[in-house]
Design a protein around this motif. Structure first.
Motif, PDB file in Angstrom:
ATOM      1  N   GLU A  32       0.497  -1.116  -0.069  1.00 59.07           N
ATOM      2  CA  GLU A  32       0.082  -0.300   0.561  1.00 59.07           C
ATOM      3  C   GLU A  32       0.803   1.477  -0.029  1.00 59.07           C
ATOM      4  O   GLU A  32       1.316   1.151   1.079  1.00 59.07           O
ATOM      5  CB  GLU A  32      -1.109   0.448   1.433  1.00 59.07           C
TER       6      GLU A  32
ATOM      7  N   THR B 228      -0.283   4.291   0.376  1.00 51.08           N
ATOM      8  CA  THR B 228      -0.706   5.242   1.713  1.00 51.08           C
ATOM      9  C   THR B 228       0.061   4.838   3.452  1.00 51.08           C
ATOM     10  O   THR B 228       0.600   5.676   3.884  1.00 51.08           O
ATOM     11  CB  THR B 228      -2.404   5.712   1.639  1.00 51.08           C
TER      12      THR B 228
ATOM     13  N   ASP C 266       1.208   8.895   2.236  1.00 49.21           N
ATOM     14  CA  ASP C 266      -0.035   9.651   2.017  1.00 49.21           C
ATOM     15  C   ASP C 266      -0.250  11.049   1.768  1.00 49.21           C
ATOM     16  O   ASP C 266       1.049  11.413   2.036  1.00 49.21           O
ATOM     17  CB  ASP C 266      -1.151   9.225   3.013  1.00 49.21           C
TER      18      ASP C 266
ATOM     19  N   VAL D 159       5.172   7.254  -6.484  1.00 47.52           N
ATOM     20  CA  VAL D 159       4.615   7.184  -7.078  1.00 47.52           C
ATOM     21  C   VAL D 159       4.058   7.062  -8.684  1.00 47.52           C
ATOM     22  O   VAL D 159       3.564   6.681  -9.310  1.00 47.52           O
ATOM     23  CB  VAL D 159       2.748   7.994  -6.937  1.00 47.52           C
TER      24      VAL D 159
ATOM     25  N   GLU E 155      -4.332  11.693 -10.768  1.00 52.21           N
ATOM     26  CA  GLU E 155      -3.863  10.409  -9.643  1.00 52.21           C
ATOM     27  C   GLU E 155      -2.983  10.321  -9.162  1.00 52.21           C
ATOM     28  O   GLU E 155      -3.243   9.022  -8.523  1.00 52.21           O
ATOM     29  CB  GLU E 155      -3.583   9.431 -11.571  1.00 52.21           C
ATOM     30  N   THR E 156      -2.409  11.120  -8.792  1.00 49.75           N
ATOM     31  CA  THR E 156      -1.376  11.458  -7.740  1.00 49.75           C
ATOM     32  C   THR E 156      -2.316  11.469  -6.540  1.00 49.75           C
ATOM     33  O   THR E 156      -2.415  10.780  -4.896  1.00 49.75           O
ATOM     34  CB  THR E 156      -0.308  12.372  -8.093  1.00 49.75           C
TER      35      THR E 156
ATOM     36  N   GLN F 114      -4.015   8.320  -6.111  1.00 47.52           N
ATOM     37  CA  GLN F 114      -3.474   7.185  -5.046  1.00 47.52           C
ATOM     38  C   GLN F 114      -3.250   7.243  -4.044  1.00 47.52           C
ATOM     39  O   GLN F 114      -2.834   6.262  -2.693  1.00 47.52           O
ATOM     40  CB  GLN F 114      -2.522   6.861  -6.292  1.00 47.52           C
TER      41      GLN F 114
ATOM     42  N   GLN G  63      -5.795   7.437  -1.654  1.00 46.21           N
ATOM     43  CA  GLN G  63      -6.845   6.011  -1.148  1.00 46.21           C
ATOM     44  C   GLN G  63      -6.098   4.565  -0.591  1.00 46.21           C
ATOM     45  O   GLN G  63      -5.078   4.675  -0.801  1.00 46.21           O
ATOM     46  CB  GLN G  63      -7.960   5.433  -2.822  1.00 46.21           C
ATOM     47  N   ASN G  64      -6.950   3.599  -0.114  1.00 46.87           N
ATOM     48  CA  ASN G  64      -6.022   2.671   0.773  1.00 46.87           C
ATOM     49  C   ASN G  64      -6.891   1.676   0.566  1.00 46.87           C
ATOM     50  O   ASN G  64      -8.109   1.470   0.456  1.00 46.87           O
ATOM     51  CB  ASN G  64      -5.693   2.660   1.811  1.00 46.87           C
TER      52      ASN G  64
ATOM     53  N   SER H 125      -5.989  -3.414  -7.105  1.00 44.61           N
ATOM     54  CA  SER H 125      -5.213  -1.986  -7.534  1.00 44.61           C
ATOM     55  C   SER H 125      -6.710  -1.282  -7.918  1.00 44.61           C
ATOM     56  O   SER H 125      -7.562  -1.590  -8.171  1.00 44.61           O
ATOM     57  CB  SER H 125      -5.017  -2.845  -8.945  1.00 44.61           C
ATOM     58  N   ARG H 126      -6.295  -0.115  -7.878  1.00 43.41           N
ATOM     59  CA  ARG H 126      -7.700   1.135  -8.036  1.00 43.41           C
ATOM     60  C   ARG H 126      -6.935   2.326  -8.990  1.00 43.41           C
ATOM     61  O   ARG H 126      -5.906   2.281  -8.846  1.00 43.41           O
ATOM     62  CB  ARG H 126      -7.462   1.916  -6.274  1.00 43.41           C
ATOM     63  N   LEU H 127      -7.330   2.463  -9.637  1.00 45.02           N
ATOM     64  CA  LEU H 127      -7.032   3.409 -11.000  1.00 45.02           C
ATOM     65  C   LEU H 127      -8.235   4.411 -10.949  1.00 45.02           C
ATOM     66  O   LEU H 127      -9.268   4.010 -10.989  1.00 45.02           O
ATOM     67  CB  LEU H 127      -6.856   2.620 -12.139  1.00 45.02           C
TER      68      LEU H 127
END
Length: 769
Positions: free
Chosen positions: A53, A55, A59, A492, A499-500, A503, A506-507, A516-518
């Motif tokens: 992760e 974060t 974070d 990142v 997107e930065t 990312q 979020q966790n 994954s999260r996009l």
């Protein structure tokens, strides 16, 4: 004392301040002025959890703290000869209570009554660089050490001066309640010591902060320092300021989002209206200055303007939704194992605070002065200077307290309009937006979709994928500059600002295997903003609904499933507490149900249990001009923010987060049609009302688990929205996929867009209940 002292108590996990020695400064001046040195940079914290992760390494809150660090020594504490202590906070108070918590930090280190600390808001100070941006629940986290160090330096200097004054060793002195007491009860007030403790030249000193076991202020509930002024009407907001000759000013705005001004047919006629002093065309519309705001409204309604198309011309909810669908990133090939999958849609939502958008400006040929509630005042000052073609030093920006923000006051559009109008008219202006301006031309939380897929086999979750697609979120208020400045230090890679942000905010709190999260964003034609909690409410709501569905597939209770898969003791503790206090699993009538959800961010964790009533007699109840629908009847919010500075302040924050979450889940959405939003006031934008507020609400603040504060201002929104959504799904037997759930019902007759300001209501007394 030093770190080597053998009696030092063990520190909790994390980068706790504890009893470490810090460097500070005594600045040259006629009275005592102190500042912090460079505090140690926070170390990465992973809470002992092996995970990739991002974060848990760094974070968004960590990034903002690191960005503020280099200029922390420029923020000073001053002891006055009247015995008070002053501090100009380089953040913006918008109702979140940071002036109170900051006063508590200073009072703790100086053993001073909180009411002897005067916290004001600093003017825009470009030399602070990234240390004057209010957002991402960062104020207390980033100022916790520097403010205390500056206060501790002041304490040491006062004791040193008292030692000389009373002729006794410092070890024989006690500083308490604003006075130093020595042997035989001899006392001297800190006001009498302020000049004696001052420095002829700047000196560097080392100090130890007060250990936690000796705290008498931090961690104890304290009423708001501004409460009396607020409830008696003496608190001063921007529109309360008496700037000479700054007269009421409003703007006639286009009928569609970001429409442009064309020919104005009746400028001379409007200038001749009663009370009107000036009419001028500016970038966003036609500005009107008059003796009263009522006369401004009359003039705005009288203007006949030919408007050119805006940036969202002809668009509706359906059109934007199709654009989002086209921009969605793929979830990948279908899994070879069983899975649950969902697609969720979130409407545009309003981002208006209770206080209308407003600013005062006095622009002269060689200088400009502005007053406004600004959460990014340095960026505002730079933009104003550029707009006016003035040197940065010729622009003064005063930061005023604000009546709410939720991210809205990160933007300074009212201030820019005010300086444009003042320059065009050659006079000071007191500019205020109308409620319809805020809703239709202000900042909106973007429409978004979120697709989630969770694959599993037996009782094991193998993978989690989420693809969040959103109308572009505007991050031009200063966060982008921070990302650019610290790019080489962020884990990142080379990705864009949004997107930065995504990312780093979020966790994945569950043990869900590969995940994954996009983020994908599209359409920059809307005025959007980073509303409270930004992406998290939508992202977390979608995730928690799928967690409920997965629990059902595995034959598990939703609470038990979460407890089994959550990672970390703090996370499990808040979930267990919410379930315990809320009596999870109790028998309820048909059409009523409980929902439970979890959210973590900025080194803090939260869980919310909500009970909802979806029975026909509740859903069908009548409230004038409103969509009623389901009602949340009970809620429990359990939060662990590490060290809580002011528990009562945290409880108030969580209550507000809950109301936000209820609104986002059930009632609050904007309807886009033909390039404009249909809502035009709080009358028809349905934030949580009294008839949707749970009669039972309990906020549980967990004991200190880390020894230092985590982010709190936004923490409860995402879990609240998700818990309400999960409760709704269990009560109705159908998982909701569109939010707010009543968005398909339009309960009001939309007000016209021309004129842009609706007529004032004349029937208010007819509806008194």
């Amino acid at each position: 004392m030093t770190d080597a002292e053998p009696t030092r108590p063990p520190e909790p996990a994390g980068h706790s301040v504890g009893r470490r020695r810090f460097l500070g400064y005594v600045l040259a001046g006629p009275t005592l002025v102190t500042a912090a040195g460079l505090a140690p940079a926070p170390a990465a914290r992973a809470d002992g959890i092996p995970s990739p992760e991002i974060t848990e390494l760094v974070d968004l809150n960590d990034v903002m703290t690191a960005a503020a660090l280099p200029t922390s020594g420029l923020i000073t504490v001053e002891v006055g000869e009247d015995g008070s202590v002053s501090f100009a906070l380089p953040r913006t108070e918008v109702g979140q209570g940071i002036t109170t918590s900051t006063a508590m930090l200073i009072a703790e280190e100086l053993d001073l009554p909180v009411d002897r600390v005067r916290v004001t808001l600093a003017d825009a100070r470009p030399e602070l660089l990234f240390n004057q941006l209010t957002g991402a629940s960062n104020t207390t986290v980033s100022t916790f050490v520097p403010v205390r160090v500056a206060a501790a330096v002041a304490r040491g200097r006062l004791l040193r001066a008292a030692s000389a004054e009373l002729g006794v060793a410092e070890s024989e002195l006690t500083l308490k309640d604003g006075a130093v007491t020595g042997p035989a009860g001899r006392r001297v007030g800190i006001g009498a010591l302020a000049a004696k403790a001052a420095a002829v030249r700047t000196e560097r000193v080392a100090v130890d902060l007060k250990p936690r076991e000796r705290f008498t202020v931090i961690g104890r509930s304290h009423g708001r320092v501004d409460a009396l002024a607020a409830v008696t009407g003496r608190k001063r907001f921007t529109m309360d300021l008496d700037v000479p000759d700054a007269k009421p000013t409003m703007v006639c705005r286009p009928p569609t989002i970001n429409g442009r001004v064309g020919p104005v047919a009746n400028l001379a006629e409007v200038r001749a209206l009663p009370g009107v002093t000036d009419v001028a065309v500016i970038g966003s519309g036609v500005a009107v200055r008059a003796e009263t705001f009522g006369q401004c409204i009359d003039a705005v309604r009288a203007l006949r303007v030919s408007w050119r198309p805006g940036t969202a011309e002809g668009k509706s909810d359906e059109v934007v939704l199709k654009e989002l669908e086209a921009a969605e990133l793929p979830l990948g090939l279908p899994p070879l194992t069983p899975s649950v999958e969902g697609r969720f849609t979130f409407a545009f939502r309003g981002n208006s605070a209770l206080e209308p958008n407003c600013a005062i400006a006095d622009v002269r040929a060689d200088r400009a002065e502005v007053w406004s509630s600004l959460k990014a005042p340095i960026v505002a000052k730079e933009a104003i200077a550029a707009r006016l073609g003035l040197p940065l030093g010729a622009v003064t920006v005063h930061v005023t307290e604000g009546g709410g923000s939720f991210g809205r006051k990160l933007f300074f559009d009212a201030a820019l309009e005010a300086v444009e109008a003042s320059r065009a008219m050659g006079k000071p202006v007191k500019l205020m937006w109308h409620r319809a301006d805020d809703v239709r031309q202000g900042r909106a939380h973007p429409m978004a979709t979120s697709r989630v897929r969770i694959s599993y086999l037996g009782n094991t979750v193998l993978g989690y994928r989420q693809r969040h697609t959103s109308v572009a979120t505007d991050l031009s208020h200063g966060l982008g500059e921070i990302f650019t400045a610290l790019a080489a230090r962020l884990p990142v890679g080379d990705i864009g600002f949004s997107e930065t942000f995504f990312q780093l905010s979020q966790n994945m709190p569950y043990d869900f295997g590969a995940h994954s999260r996009l983020l994908s964003e599209t359409d920059k034609g809307f005025n959007t903003g980073s509303m409270r909690n930004v992406y998290s409410p939508d992202v977390t709501c979608a995730r928690e609904l799928l967690v409920d569905r997965l629990a059902g597939k595995m034959g598990k209770d939703p609470y038990t499933f979460r407890r089994d898969f959550l990672r970390g003791d703090r996370a499990k503790a808040v979930l267990e507490k919410a379930a315990e206090v809320g009596n999870w699993g109790r028998a309820m009538p048909d059409g009523m149900a409980q929902g439970i959800a979890f959210h973590s961010e900025y080194h803090s964790v939260s869980a919310v249990l909500a009970e909802i009533d979806c029975r026909p007699e509740t859903v069908g109840r009548t409230v004038r001009d409103a969509v009623t629908g389901p009602r949340v009847t009970k809620a429990v919010v359990a939060v662990d923010v590490g060290l809580t500075v002011n528990p009562s302040g945290l409880e108030a924050q969580m209550a507000g987060c809950l109301m936000d979450g209820i609104a986002l889940a059930l009632t609050a959405g904007l309807h886009l049609r033909d390039g404009h939003f249909l809502e035009a006031s709080w009358d028809n934008y349905f934030y949580t009302r009294q008839w949707n507020t749970p009669p039972e609400l309990k906020v549980v603040v967990m004991p200190d688990s880390t020894g230092e504060p985590g982010g709190a201002g936004e923490l409860g929104v995402a879990a609240s929205m998700a818990a309400v959504a999960c409760a709704y799904g269990r009560a109705t037997g159908t998982m909701p996929t569109r939010f707010p759930v009543n968005h398909g019902t339009l309960s009001f007759e939309p007000k016209p867009t021309v004129p842009p300001v609706p007529a004032s209501p004349t029937d208010g007394l007819d509806h008194v209940r």
